[in-house]
Design an enzyme around this catalytic site. Sequence first.
Site, PDB file in Angstrom:
ATOM      1  N   HIS A  61      -6.215   3.373   3.522  1.00 60.70           N
ATOM      2  CA  HIS A  61      -5.784   2.028   3.882  1.00 60.70           C
ATOM      3  C   HIS A  61      -4.672   2.020   4.926  1.00 60.70           C
ATOM      4  O   HIS A  61      -3.897   2.959   5.037  1.00 60.70           O
ATOM      5  CB  HIS A  61      -5.269   1.286   2.636  1.00 60.70           C
ATOM      6  CG  HIS A  61      -6.270   1.186   1.540  1.00 60.70           C
ATOM      7  ND1 HIS A  61      -5.905   1.226   0.211  1.00 60.70           N
ATOM      8  CD2 HIS A  61      -7.622   1.054   1.549  1.00 60.70           C
ATOM      9  CE1 HIS A  61      -6.989   1.105  -0.539  1.00 60.70           C
ATOM     10  NE2 HIS A  61      -8.040   1.006   0.249  1.00 60.70           N
ATOM     11  N   LYS A  71       5.142   3.908   4.506  1.00 64.07           N
ATOM     12  CA  LYS A  71       5.209   4.000   3.045  1.00 64.07           C
ATOM     13  C   LYS A  71       5.925   5.276   2.633  1.00 64.07           C
ATOM     14  O   LYS A  71       5.740   6.319   3.253  1.00 64.07           O
ATOM     15  CB  LYS A  71       3.794   4.024   2.439  1.00 64.07           C
ATOM     16  CG  LYS A  71       2.995   2.770   2.689  1.00 64.07           C
ATOM     17  CD  LYS A  71       1.589   2.903   2.153  1.00 64.07           C
ATOM     18  CE  LYS A  71       0.779   1.650   2.463  1.00 64.07           C
ATOM     19  NZ  LYS A  71      -0.614   1.805   2.050  1.00 64.07           N
TER      20      LYS A  71
END
Length: 190
Positions: A61, A71
Amino acid sequence: MEVIKTAIEGVVIIEPRIFKDERGYFFESFSQREFDEKVMPINFVQDNESMSSYGVMRGLHFQRPPYTQSKLVRCVRGAVLDVAVDIRKGSPTYGQHVAVELTEENHRQFFVPRGFAHGFSVLSETAVFQYKCDNFYAPQADGGIRLLDDSLKIDWRIPAEKAILSAKDTVHPFLKDFDSPFDINVNLYE
């Protein structure tokens, strides 16, 4: 914390200093000051957590601009194989990946910058996975590439007959059919 560089610039593994004694252990899981100094200045705005069972595979993703996310991920229970794939057009490492095993025992964290697709497979009976994001989730910006794309040469360490994928993750395009919204000039550190 120790920052371990990987074969792809910007993607790093972080190992905390762990203090153990007869009572258990203690470690600092995140320090804004130390992250800014040793990895890059960043402002995380959202924390997420998922729980999955053995064989679950999530990804690969990303969010399209202007909602792109970096992230910082870790596994707080169980074990996962975490993967970052470079999807920046023109990058010398385009289509290449870095994979790292994150476990509750090794306490490692993995930093996935903007311009990369991210995914993981669950190697233990169950896994609790946490991640910090530097941009809010924007469902209209969801994107992905196929987890089981042989051209990526990712060994997910899950037998095909045990793999559990969401319907969404089975229809993402293969890398060869993918038109990346990122190029080599994407600012990994914004």
